[in-house]
Motif scaffolding. Structure first.
Motif, short mmCIF file in Angstrom:
data_model
loop_
_atom_site.label_atom_id
_atom_site.label_comp_id
_atom_site.label_asym_id
_atom_site.label_seq_id
_atom_site.Cartn_x
_atom_site.Cartn_y
_atom_site.Cartn_z
N CYS A 131 18.48 -2.71 -21.46
CA CYS A 131 17.06 -2.95 -21.16
C CYS A 131 16.16 -2.45 -22.29
O CYS A 131 15.24 -3.15 -22.72
CB CYS A 131 16.68 -2.26 -19.85
SG CYS A 131 17.38 -3.02 -18.36
N PRO A 160 19.53 -9.35 -22.90
CA PRO A 160 19.91 -9.87 -21.58
C PRO A 160 21.39 -9.67 -21.35
O PRO A 160 22.19 -9.69 -22.29
CB PRO A 160 19.53 -11.35 -21.66
CG PRO A 160 19.59 -11.67 -23.12
CD PRO A 160 19.17 -10.42 -23.85
N CYS A 165 17.87 -5.54 -12.27
CA CYS A 165 17.59 -6.36 -13.45
C CYS A 165 17.65 -7.85 -13.14
O CYS A 165 16.92 -8.65 -13.75
CB CYS A 165 18.57 -6.00 -14.56
SG CYS A 165 18.34 -4.32 -15.19
N ASN A 218 16.21 -10.40 -16.36
CA ASN A 218 16.90 -10.16 -17.63
C ASN A 218 18.41 -10.01 -17.47
O ASN A 218 19.10 -9.58 -18.39
CB ASN A 218 16.34 -8.93 -18.35
CG ASN A 218 16.55 -7.65 -17.55
OD1 ASN A 218 16.38 -7.62 -16.34
ND2 ASN A 218 16.89 -6.57 -18.25
N PHE A 256 15.73 -15.78 -19.98
CA PHE A 256 16.40 -14.47 -19.94
C PHE A 256 15.96 -13.61 -21.12
O PHE A 256 15.72 -12.42 -20.97
CB PHE A 256 17.93 -14.65 -19.95
CG PHE A 256 18.46 -15.27 -18.69
CD1 PHE A 256 18.55 -14.54 -17.52
CD2 PHE A 256 18.87 -16.60 -18.67
CE1 PHE A 256 19.04 -15.12 -16.35
CE2 PHE A 256 19.36 -17.18 -17.52
CZ PHE A 256 19.44 -16.44 -16.35
N ARG A 257 15.86 -14.22 -22.29
CA ARG A 257 15.42 -13.47 -23.47
C ARG A 257 13.98 -13.00 -23.30
O ARG A 257 13.65 -11.86 -23.64
CB ARG A 257 15.56 -14.35 -24.72
CG ARG A 257 14.98 -13.75 -26.00
CD ARG A 257 15.65 -12.46 -26.40
NE ARG A 257 17.08 -12.65 -26.69
CZ ARG A 257 17.90 -11.69 -27.07
NH1 ARG A 257 17.42 -10.45 -27.19
NH2 ARG A 257 19.17 -11.93 -27.30
N ALA A 270 13.95 -10.11 -20.98
CA ALA A 270 14.50 -8.92 -21.63
C ALA A 270 13.47 -8.28 -22.55
O ALA A 270 13.37 -7.05 -22.64
CB ALA A 270 15.77 -9.29 -22.40
#
Length: 417
Positions: free
Chosen positions: A324, A329, A346, A351, A378-379, A382
């Motif tokens: 994190c 991710p 999460c 993420n 997802f990126r 993150a």
């Protein structure tokens, strides 16, 4: 100057590194002294420059595995014989008296629940929120039964109610703790709570994890604490990061096993990616892995941001928080309820993706990694989580709490004359 004793479980990587981070953050007026029984990660303590006092009796490899399974709720069998508990309590009490320690900071070291209290020294525990008393008491569902269907949720609600009663009422503590506690003038440790609840419980989580919960006295949030290893980044990492193929990090901490390590590494090895895998401590000399899986020892994972495209983790809080904070991710495969909780937090933030350990060697892992690499949501999630972590310093917050506790104890002692 006050002495602060740190007593993590030295075969647990996350506990050792968490203790090191807090010790580093202590006010210069205080002197940290470490003690431990097993040798697995004790070198990280001495490498960090701290005073380490090896103690006995240590657990054998088989006993360590049994203790880990007991801690994870997978068995009622445990290695905590009367002789072991009694000798460890004696060793801990002797060190507290010899150093005139002002506080004891622990990991999941249950004998400290007796020794520190017998010496009337504050017992401080930096700990994840999952499976603490307030989390178990106040959660409607603990995720003991996986699944999103109506039947799954209903069964999980029932399982949680059973767990809640067992946790606080069932006499599941090893009998040795009852006997040794009495012999040392301490209230007997009978249930699960008594084995894992300190005088001061410092929750190593982000604020969002505590939403909807009320913390009782003896609990406060300090924020994430994870390893910052003083080690050079292996040359292979930067070389692979510069290659055209994506780079995936496989991090399994110290609470996984050889089977999971091999299954995940071999499945990842079938993908068009490179894999950096600090899993050497799980493998045998004759274990064969695909050529795109690069096995290393421990690496400074907190510096992987910008080098790694995705991660596959076992769900331990240290590995999850490291990912994190680095903006990576990940796929999480929680091995027990606390790790499942870490991953699910999460997943809700966007993420991470969750799998079961049984899916580590199957097509589900490949599909999940492809999603992390190909879906930009997802990126972006993150990166958002990484920005939130930039404002947190759980080690420094813990050090401030320890300083406060020591000062309050000194004031009380002076008032008593």
């Amino acid at each position: 100057m006050a002495i602060v004793i740190f007593c993590p479980i030295t075969f647990n990587l996350a506990e050792v590194t968490r203790a090191i981070e807090v010790a580093r953050a202590l006010d210069a007026r205080h002197n940290p002294v470490f003690m431990g029984y097993e040798t697995d990660f004790a070198d990280l303590i001495t490498d960090a420059g701290f005073d380490y006092r090896p103690s006995e009796p240590a657990l054998t490899s088989a006993e360590r595995d049994q203790a880990l399974r007991f801690d994870q709720g997978k068995t009622l069998r445990n290695p905590f014989t009367y002789e072991l508990v009694s000798e460890r309590v004696s060793a801990e009490r002797a060190l507290i008296r010899r150093t005139r320690a002002a506080a004891v900071v622990i990991g999941t070291n249950p004998t400290s629940m007796i020794s520190a209290r017998a010496e009337h020294v504050p017992l401080i525990y930096p700990v994840p929120f999952a499976l603490t008393r307030p989390q178990v008491e106040q959660s409607k569902r603990l995720g003991l039964v996986r699944g999103t269907g109506t039947a799954d949720r209903a069964i999980d609600t029932i399982a949680t109610a059973v767990m809640r009663w067992v946790y606080a009422h069932a006499p599941l503590a090893p009998r040795s703790f009852v006997r040794v506690a009495r012999e040392n003038g301490v209230a007997p440790l009978r249930n699960i709570v008594s084995l894992i609840e300190a005088d001061h419980n410092l929750l190593t989580v982000m604020p969002a994890e505590l939403e909807g919960y009320t913390l009782p006295p003896g609990y406060e949030r300090v924020g994430p604490i994870f390893a910052h290893l003083d080690a050079p980044m292996p040359e292979v990492v930067e070389r692979l990061a510069a290659a055209p193929e994506p780079l995936v990090y496989l991090g399994l901490g110290s609470s996984a096993d050889r089977g999971l390590a091999l299954a995940a590494a071999r499945r990842l090895g079938t993908l068009p990616v490179h894999v950096i895998a600090p899993i050497r401590h799980y493998l045998a000399d004759d274990d064969e892995l695909p050529p795109n899986v690069h096995v290393t020892g421990l690496i400074p994972a907190h510096r992987l941001g910008g080098l790694v495209d995705a991660a596959v983790l076992h769900g331990g809080q240290g590995t999850v928080q490291t990912a994190c904070a680095a903006g990576i991710p990940f796929v999480g495969m929680g091995l027990q309820p606390e790790q499942v909780w870490n991953v699910d937090v999460c997943v809700r933030q966007g993420n991470a993706l969750a799998l079961t350990p049984k899916q580590a060697g199957g097509p589900e892992l490949a599909a999940a990694v492809f999603r992390l690499l190909e879906e930009p949501t997802f990126r972006r999630a993150a990166e958002r989580v990484e920005a939130e972590f930039d404002h947190e310093d759980g080690a420094r917050a813990s050090a401030r709490v320890i300083d406060r506790i020591i000062e309050e104890r000194a004031v009380d002692a002076e008032a008593r004359g």
